[in-house]
Enzyme design. Structure first.
Site: not given
Length: 277
Positions: A48, A106
């Site tokens: 992110y 992730h």
């Protein structure tokens, strides 16, 4: 106090703040606002590119470190056993924290040595730099390998989940193992707010369609939700959804919605329908 789920030595608040696609200059004030409103679970990831902002917001809040549950994630190109601890150290440096509460894979990588990756994750847990570990975006076959073959002590599994996507098979399996499911994109990336069925249920209860979606998720046992919300008004509305109680007619109407709409489907996603061996 928010309700929390206790697993693998950690207590995970059931409503968190997601920060996907929040640039740092937007993310820091959003996280500061959320913490001021009472959020105690912040979800970020190396990918992110806003861990620095999350860390700055936590520092600015003045809250004791142990009161904020912080999740971050290792990207799928960093899953080699030697790369995993290096990725964590980079994340900790950006967050300016000594540890994270939950560290997640992730996405699975094609051809990954899952056993070696999970061993590296477990070593981080033993080191104290990570209080608990989990995975995101694993299909059921992968989860069975991680849990039953490798015996990875997963504190949660994070996947896309909202009123338009069926995750009953995954929920049934995880429920049998006592592992919570964390719902990302719980508002279907904003689509829940525009859904006529959810709007109608909301009108009945004096709530928004988005609040209905969150309430529906959180009334399910062992489900955690991490909606993204930048504005304080939206953050407050999501918190208020904790007090919304749906009835059987509401649940039946939501059950009748389409359940095949998956909105997060990158090219490297696994085969969601893979049958476990």
């Amino acid at each position: 106090m928010q309700q929390a789920l206790k697993r693998q030595g950690v207590s995970i608040p059931r409503l968190g703040l997601g920060t996907f696609r929040m640039a740092s200059n937007v993310c820091q004030p959003a996280v500061e606002s959320a913490l001021a409103l009472g959020y105690r679970h912040i979800d970020t990831a190396a990918m992110y590119a806003n861990e620095d902002a999350v860390g700055a917001a936590i520092a600015a809040s003045g809250l004791p470190r142990e009161e904020v549950f912080v999740t971050t994630k290792v990207w799928h190109d960093q899953l080699a056993p030697r790369a995993v601890p290096l990725a964590l150290e980079q994340s900790l440096a950006k967050l300016k924290l000594d540890y994270v509460d939950l560290y997640l894979v992730h996405w699975p990588a094609p051809g990954m040595d899952m056993a070696a990756t999970m061993e590296a994750m477990m070593a981080l847990r033993e080191s104290g730099r990570v209080r608990a570990i989990g995975v995101c975006n694993f299909n059921l076959a992968m989860l069975k390998t991680a849990i039953e073959t490798i015996s990875a002590p997963l504190a949660c599994v994070q996947v896309e989940y909202h009123p338009f996507l069926d995750q009953s098979a995954l929920l049934s399996y995880l429920g049998g193992k006592g592992i919570p499911l964390t719902a990302y994109a719980p508002l279907a990336q904003g689509r829940a707010a525009e859904d006529a069925t959810l709007q109608a249920i909301g009108r009945k209860h004096g709530a928004s369609a988005s609040q209905v979606a969150i309430a529906w998720l959180l009334e399910q046992p062992d489900v955690i939700a991490i909606p993204k919300a930048q504005r304080p008004e939206s953050q407050r509305a999501n918190l208020d959804a904790l007090g919304l109680r749906l009835d059987d007619a509401d649940r039946a109407a939501i059950a009748a919605l389409p359940k095949t709409l998956r909105y997060v489907q990158p090219a490297f996603a696994p085969d969601w329908d893979a049958v476990p061996a």
